[in-house]
Design an enzyme around this catalytic site. Structure first.
Site, PDB file in Angstrom:
ATOM      1  N   ARG A  85       0.827  -1.205   0.000  1.00  0.00           N
ATOM      2  CA  ARG A  85       0.000   0.000   0.000  1.00  0.00           C
ATOM      3  C   ARG A  85       0.864   1.258   0.000  1.00  0.00           C
ATOM      4  NH1 ARG A  85      -4.678   0.468   4.457  1.00  0.00           N
ATOM      5  NH2 ARG A  85      -2.877   0.904   5.766  1.00  0.00           N
ATOM      6  N   LYS A 187      -3.031   6.193   0.702  1.00  0.00           N
ATOM      7  CA  LYS A 187      -2.910   6.660   2.099  1.00  0.00           C
ATOM      8  C   LYS A 187      -1.982   7.874   2.132  1.00  0.00           C
ATOM      9  CE  LYS A 187      -2.684   4.738   6.787  1.00  0.00           C
ATOM     10  NZ  LYS A 187      -4.061   5.046   7.159  1.00  0.00           N
ATOM     11  N   GLU A 223     -16.615   6.173   3.273  1.00  0.00           N
ATOM     12  CA  GLU A 223     -15.970   5.828   4.537  1.00  0.00           C
ATOM     13  C   GLU A 223     -16.038   7.034   5.457  1.00  0.00           C
ATOM     14  OE1 GLU A 223     -11.640   5.387   4.558  1.00  0.00           O
ATOM     15  OE2 GLU A 223     -11.570   6.010   2.477  1.00  0.00           O
TER      16      GLU A 223
END
Length: 344
Positions: A85, A187, A223
């Site tokens: 990630r 992220k 989210e």
């Protein structure tokens, strides 16, 4: 691994805050290559005033934990997924990714160097691990940096829920977290900066967090500012939103596999329309920090949606998911192949 004396700490009283530990890992990218990397006691960073990270927010990060297990080992949870990630996030904003094989090794080195700060088994605490990457050389025209620094620090943290998991109350946000085809699935620090005003606004209005809807149609659940949603239907099916603009949570992916393989439940990762939300029995937010936080109510501009099975805390399915995943992390339950990396 050799025994190192624990630091003197009231482990049960740790909060979720930064505390400096002994060593951190640092590696630098210059002239097209990463150097060997070192562990250092220096917790400060010296940067040029025009560094890419400061001028154009060229930076990304990861969040992980090291746990003391029931049988006395120290372990980390699925670190190769964090490595992947971080690589994906770095590429999205044109940074040199830190090599994935070296990422896991660097995490292991950093945890080993800070073993005295790993809260003991049974305390409810863990050693939080924060790998991050940022542009270091001066840039003034809008362009990517060419030099980067990768760092990892650790800090001991207490249990996210003190005195049990209380049900959260969310509000449907008027702000958008991410744009279609934007950076919502990476992220990046800038995503979290974008969510801060919305979070403070929600808190000032008496809510714990925001529920963000998709910015294109505002009809689908995305989210919160820092966690993915998991819903449970009245017939115990576990449902999580599928979207190109939400972060691929490692905790969520793990919980969905646990629901299916360990608990024998039916699972669905699919688009979740906001109009369906009123029909779910349980709602939870999942992420590294808390694993699962129960949601009792969502306020949609004065219209209250209540989840009958998680109004006062974790519902029965959410609790089973939480207990199974934390049991795997703490060595009480056998883990799927490759999920647990033991610090030797």
């Amino acid at each position: 691994m050799g025994k190192m004396e624990k630091v003197k700490t009231e482990w049960e009283n740790l909060g979720f805050t930064y505390r400096k530990t002994d060593k951190r890992y640092v590696a630098n990218f210059k002239d097209g290559n990463w150097d060997e990397g070192i562990l250092t006691e220096d917790h400060t960073i010296v940067l040029n005033e025009s560094a890419g990270v400061l001028q154009y927010a060229q930076t990304c990060f990861e969040g992980m934990k090291a746990y003391a297990t029931q049988d006395g080992k120290i372990v980390i949870f699925r670190p190769e997924l964090n490595a992947q990630r971080l690589e994906d996030s770095a590429k999205r904003i044109h940074m040199a990714p830190f090599p994935k094989d070296r990422f896991v090794d660097a995490v292991v080195q950093t945890v080993k160097a800070n073993v005295p700060y790993v809260p003991p088994y049974g305390s409810g605490g863990s050693l939080y691990i924060r790998p991050y990457l940022f542009g270091t050389n001066p840039v003034i025209g809008v362009k990517p940096a060419e030099e980067f620094q990768f760092r990892i620090f650790t800090t001991p943290v207490g249990p996210y829920f003190k005195g049990g998991a209380k049900a959260l109350t969310l509000c449907v946000s008027d702000f958008d977290r991410a744009a279609p085809h934007g950076t919502g699935n990476a992220k990046l620090d800038l995503n979290y900066a974008m969510s801060l005003h919305g979070l403070v606004t929600a808190n000032e209005n008496g809510f714990d967090e925001n529920m963000y809807l998709d910015s294109a149609t505002r009809t689908k659940v995305e989210e919160t500012g820092g966690a993915n949603f998991i819903f449970v239907t009245k017939d115990n099916k576990v449902v999580t939103p599928k979207s190109e603009t939400i972060l691929p949570s490692i905790t969520r992916r793990s919980l969905m596999l646990i629901a299916e393989e360990y608990l024998g439940l039916e699972v669905e990762e699919r688009e979740v329309y906001f109009e369906e939300v009123k029909d779910f029995a349980e709602c939870g937010l999942c992420g590294t920090a808390a694993v699962i936080s129960p949601v009792g109510k969502i306020n949609d501009h004065g219209n209250e949606i209540c989840f009958p099975n998680s109004m006062t805390g974790m519902g029965p399915i959410t609790k089973k998911l939480y207990d199974t995943l934390t049991g795997i992390q703490l060595g009480r339950i056998k883990a799927p192949e490759g999920w647990i990396k033991v610090i030797e």
